[in-house]
Scaffold this active site. Structure first.
Site, mmCIF file in Angstrom:
data_model
loop_
_atom_site.group_PDB
_atom_site.id
_atom_site.type_symbol
_atom_site.label_atom_id
_atom_site.label_comp_id
_atom_site.label_asym_id
_atom_site.label_seq_id
_atom_site.Cartn_x
_atom_site.Cartn_y
_atom_site.Cartn_z
ATOM 1 N N ASP A 1 -0.275 3.166 8.694
ATOM 2 C CA ASP A 1 -0.868 2.498 9.861
ATOM 3 C C ASP A 1 -0.086 2.658 11.173
ATOM 4 O O ASP A 1 -0.633 2.448 12.241
ATOM 5 C CB ASP A 1 -1.014 0.989 9.582
ATOM 6 C CG ASP A 1 -1.932 0.706 8.395
ATOM 7 O OD1 ASP A 1 -2.765 1.573 8.071
ATOM 8 O OD2 ASP A 1 -1.800 -0.382 7.800
ATOM 9 N N GLY B 1 5.519 -1.732 3.755
ATOM 10 C CA GLY B 1 5.042 -2.144 5.071
ATOM 11 C C GLY B 1 5.513 -3.545 5.412
ATOM 12 O O GLY B 1 6.502 -4.049 4.858
ATOM 13 N N HIS C 1 -9.676 5.627 1.300
ATOM 14 C CA HIS C 1 -8.358 5.935 0.732
ATOM 15 C C HIS C 1 -8.012 7.424 0.676
ATOM 16 O O HIS C 1 -6.865 7.768 0.365
ATOM 17 C CB HIS C 1 -8.210 5.289 -0.643
ATOM 18 C CG HIS C 1 -8.101 3.799 -0.553
ATOM 19 N ND1 HIS C 1 -9.198 2.992 -0.384
ATOM 20 C CD2 HIS C 1 -7.030 2.978 -0.539
ATOM 21 C CE1 HIS C 1 -8.802 1.728 -0.296
ATOM 22 N NE2 HIS C 1 -7.497 1.695 -0.383
ATOM 23 N N VAL C 2 -8.986 8.258 0.998
ATOM 24 C CA VAL C 2 -8.674 9.690 1.133
ATOM 25 C C VAL C 2 -7.504 9.858 2.113
ATOM 26 O O VAL C 2 -6.630 10.704 1.924
ATOM 27 C CB VAL C 2 -9.925 10.434 1.662
ATOM 28 C CG1 VAL C 2 -9.578 11.797 2.198
ATOM 29 C CG2 VAL C 2 -10.974 10.518 0.581
ATOM 30 N N GLN C 3 -7.490 9.005 3.116
ATOM 31 C CA GLN C 3 -6.446 9.091 4.149
ATOM 32 C C GLN C 3 -5.046 8.831 3.608
ATOM 33 O O GLN C 3 -4.056 9.251 4.179
ATOM 34 C CB GLN C 3 -6.697 8.035 5.241
ATOM 35 C CG GLN C 3 -7.926 8.288 6.039
ATOM 36 C CD GLN C 3 -8.431 7.023 6.711
ATOM 37 O OE1 GLN C 3 -8.104 6.769 7.861
ATOM 38 N NE2 GLN C 3 -9.225 6.231 6.015
ATOM 39 N N GLY D 1 0.843 -1.201 0.000
ATOM 40 C CA GLY D 1 0.000 0.000 0.000
ATOM 41 C C GLY D 1 0.872 1.242 0.000
ATOM 42 O O GLY D 1 1.872 1.289 0.713
HETATM 43 O O1 F6P Z 1 -1.810 -0.629 5.179
HETATM 44 C C1 F6P Z 1 -2.408 0.530 4.703
HETATM 45 C C2 F6P Z 1 -3.895 0.334 4.478
HETATM 46 O O2 F6P Z 1 -4.413 1.549 3.989
HETATM 47 C C3 F6P Z 1 -4.687 -0.131 5.697
HETATM 48 O O3 F6P Z 1 -4.945 0.911 6.594
HETATM 49 C C4 F6P Z 1 -5.887 -0.719 5.042
HETATM 50 O O4 F6P Z 1 -6.459 -1.725 5.854
HETATM 51 C C5 F6P Z 1 -5.349 -1.312 3.765
HETATM 52 O O5 F6P Z 1 -4.107 -0.669 3.509
HETATM 53 C C6 F6P Z 1 -6.227 -1.161 2.548
HETATM 54 O O6 F6P Z 1 -5.646 -1.846 1.496
HETATM 55 P P1 F6P Z 1 -6.003 -1.586 -0.038
HETATM 56 O O7 F6P Z 1 -5.472 -0.242 -0.420
HETATM 57 O O8 F6P Z 1 -5.311 -2.682 -0.761
HETATM 58 O O9 F6P Z 1 -7.484 -1.621 -0.135
#
Ligand code: F6P
Length: 366
Positions: free
Chosen positions: A152, A104, A284-286, A11
């Site tokens: 995270d 990560g 995913h804004v975050q 990610g």
């Molecule tokens: O590890 C980062 C993260 O954004 C987590 O907070 C979340 O659970 C996961 O990745 C989401 O994954 P993806 O972008 O593959 O949907």
């Protein structure tokens, strides 16, 4: 000089670009050849077309850009030995035997395995005539350094992962925005934030936004939390507050280990208190948008430190993760960081939360 490759994997997170920039420039400054490996492990497997020779200018103007300009991917193929064999071949052909991996948990676990297998992969490639004797000799040793890029903040051995601070800013901007409309309509908002099995983002966002309640995986609420929560919210309303904010970490659980979902929390509040309750899942804004100053600086510090660590690596050096501990860059053996991260998952599953939190900390015997 040495030949370095840098890639981002898993990610994405804000601050990855700032890190890449520092790696390229510190590498060039020290007289190295630096390759930008596009698309993470997948790019390594797919080969040469993804290897771009980095220049000073190629990483200009990206320090504050979210995401990663060299692309990232989750790569199931790299989990197989056959995938790692292809990656090893392509690296040996390009003469890249120093790697900086930014990613990560999964990325760094993969890197650890790659390093362990490197010699046997090269042996196999030589045997199959996929590389020449000269390529074999020149790339006999692989040096790896990892940097944790993740929003995270769930990785063992570093106080902060790169991206967490920016994600937190994004969350706070969103909560501030929600607060104004919640105020107008006297609503309660249940805000769901990311973090996988880690409650850091939810906890820090709650502290920074005067939330009424926070659900995090590391601290499941009392069995009768529904009553306590409703009393708390009601108390705030009676005290004159026009709105409520409840933050739910995506990994939140109850004391039986069952997920506490935003949907369920909303149902409890709206049915018992008859407060107009809405859910906002930030998603995913975050993970996007501008990189915070903290992450830019952290990326710059850890990126340049990673290159220095590679310069000091020798044939027998174990792979390291470069983290931050007490605001100083620190070196953690990759194996140890990966083992500890596994131990955290085990402790969380066994409800040994105190142990899990201690394990996640940065302090290692050095
Ligand atoms: O590890 C980062 C993260 O954004 C987590 O907070 C979340 O659970 C996961 O990745 C989401 O994954 P993806 O972008 O593959 O949907």
């Amino acid at each position: 000089g040495r030949t370095l490759g840098v890639f981002t994997s898993g990610g994405d997170s804000q601050g990855m670009n700032a890190t890449v920039r520092a790696i390229v420039r510190m590498g060039l400054y020290l007289g190295c050849k630096v390759y930008l490996i596009h698309e993470g492990y997948q790019g390594m497997i797919d080969g040469e077309k993804n290897f771009q020779l980095g220049s000073w200018a190629s990483v200009s103007g990206i320090v504050g850009l979210g995401g990663t300009i060299i692309g990232s991917a989750r790569c199931p193929e790299f989990r197989e030995r056959s995938g790692r064999l292809k990656a090893a071949r392509n690296l040996a052909k390009a003469g890249i035997n120093n790697l900086v991996c930014i990613g990560g948990d999964g990325t760094l676990t993969g890197a650890d395995l790659f390093k362990k297998e490197w010699n046997s992969l090269l042996d196999e490639l030589l045997e199959k005539n996929e590389i020449t004797k000269d390529e074999y000799e020149k790339n006999k040793y692989l040096n790896i350094v990892g940097i944790v890029g993740s929003i995270d903040n769930d990785f063992c051995g570093t106080d902060m992962t790169i991206g967490t601070s920016s994600a937190l800013h994004r969350i706070i901007e969103a909560i501030d925005a929600i607060v104004t409309t919640a105020f107008s309509h006297q609503r309660c908002f249940v805000m769901e934030v990311m973090g996988r099995h880690c409650g850091y983002l939810a906890l820090a966002a709650g502290l920074a936004s005067e939330a009424d309640w926070i659900f995090i995986p590391e601290h499941p609420p009392e069995p009768d939390w529904e009553n306590i929560l409703c009393k708390r919210l009601q108390y705030h309303r009676l005290a004159g507050h026009r709105l409520n904010i409840v933050i739910v970490a995506e990994g939140a659980i109850d004391n039986q280990g069952n997920p506490i979902t935003s949907e369920y929390v909303k149902k409890v509040i709206s049915s018992r208190l008859k407060i107009d309750t809405r859910i906002t899942i930030l998603g995913h804004v975050q993970r996007g948008g501008a990189t915070s100053a903290y992450d830019r600086v952290l990326g710059a510090r850890l990126g340049s430190e990673a290159v220095l660590a590679l310069m000091m690596s020798h044939n027998e050096s174990p792979p390291f993760v470069i983290g931050i501990n007490g605001n100083q860059p620190c070196y953690i053996p990759l194996v140890e960081a990966v083992e500890r991260t596994k131990a955290v998952a085990k402790a969380m599953a066994a409800f040994e939360f105190k142990k899990a939190i201690e394990l996640r900390g940065a302090s290692f015997e050095r």
